[in-house]
Design an enzyme around this catalytic site. Structure first.
Site, PDB file in Angstrom:
ATOM      1  N   GLU A   1      18.006  42.225   6.561  1.00  0.00           N
ATOM      2  CA  GLU A   1      17.025  40.976   6.709  1.00  0.00           C
ATOM      3  C   GLU A   1      15.993  41.215   5.555  1.00  0.00           C
ATOM      4  OE1 GLU A   1      15.600  39.807  10.201  1.00  0.00           O
ATOM      5  OE2 GLU A   1      17.454  39.431  11.210  1.00  0.00           O
TER       6      GLU A   1
ATOM      7  N   ASP B   1      12.266  36.716  17.236  1.00  0.00           N
ATOM      8  CA  ASP B   1      11.415  36.108  16.182  1.00  0.00           C
ATOM      9  C   ASP B   1      10.158  35.050  17.313  1.00  0.00           C
ATOM     10  OD1 ASP B   1      13.091  36.784  14.146  1.00  0.00           O
ATOM     11  OD2 ASP B   1      14.452  34.975  14.098  1.00  0.00           O
TER      12      ASP B   1
ATOM     13  N   HIS C   1      18.071  35.527   7.667  1.00  0.00           N
ATOM     14  CA  HIS C   1      19.075  35.919   8.739  1.00  0.00           C
ATOM     15  C   HIS C   1      20.445  36.030   7.969  1.00  0.00           C
ATOM     16  CE1 HIS C   1      17.218  34.103  12.625  1.00  0.00           C
ATOM     17  NE2 HIS C   1      16.463  35.254  12.177  1.00  0.00           N
TER      18      HIS C   1
ATOM     19  N   HIS D   1      11.363  35.213   6.771  1.00  0.00           N
ATOM     20  CA  HIS D   1      12.561  36.306   6.904  1.00  0.00           C
ATOM     21  C   HIS D   1      13.718  35.604   6.927  1.00  0.00           C
ATOM     22  CE1 HIS D   1      12.556  35.315  11.126  1.00  0.00           C
ATOM     23  NE2 HIS D   1      13.609  35.958  11.102  1.00  0.00           N
TER      24      HIS D   1
END
Length: 164
Positions: free
Chosen positions: A31, A100, A89, A87
């Site tokens: 990630e 999250d 995935h 961010h």
């Protein structure tokens, strides 16, 4: 009134999104994680009240693996213009995980980028984890002066040294 004229997020600068897409692809299969800096729209030449997500801030010491990314809050930049998080995935799922959602209450907007990291492989969410529309804006963030001198200053200093 706070740091920004309005807390409404008007969109994300195309350059910031492109940076995050490239960083996410480079971090794959792990990630990627960063913070989003907001800039008052008036500072970007827009005649609207609100905030534009103008830059991605990289947080030193971020640890990531294929299923998570994290950093210690003490390592986050002391930046009052932080307006959100971003961010990736690597599995391509564009929905927030339970983890999250636990961090979303801290800022205005959160973006998840999914593999294969193309222009359409992302989704924005509000602090409650609800999908929101976030326009991509073709704007240039203002240039920040890293140094407080110019090439003219350097040339002048060199001439003065030669005359000594």
């Amino acid at each position: 009134m706070g740091l920004f004229r309005s807390s409404e997020i008007l969109g994300i600068a195309e350059s910031a999104l492109e940076f995050a897409l490239a960083a996410s692809e480079e971090a794959h299969p792990n990630e990627y994680m960063g913070m989003l800096r907001g800039e008052d729209a008036s500072n970007l030449g827009l005649d609207r009240d609100g905030t534009v997500l103008s830059e991605v801030l990289v947080v030193p010491g971020t640890k990531s693996n294929p299923v998570s990314a994290e950093f210690k809050p003490i390592h986050a930049p002391n930046d009052l213009s932080a307006a959100g998080s971003i961010h990736s995935h690597p599995n391509g799922v564009l929905r927030p995980s339970t983890a999250d959602l636990g961090t979303f209450s801290r800022n205005h907007v959160h973006i998840i980028i999914g593999a294969p990291y193309g222009q359409e492989d992302w989704q924005a969410f509000d602090r409650d984890g609800e999908e929101i529309e976030l326009p991509v804006l073709d704007i240039d963030p203002p240039e920040e002066e890293f140094f407080d001198f110019t090439q003219e200053d350097i040339d002048r200093e060199l001439r003065e040294e030669d005359n000594r």
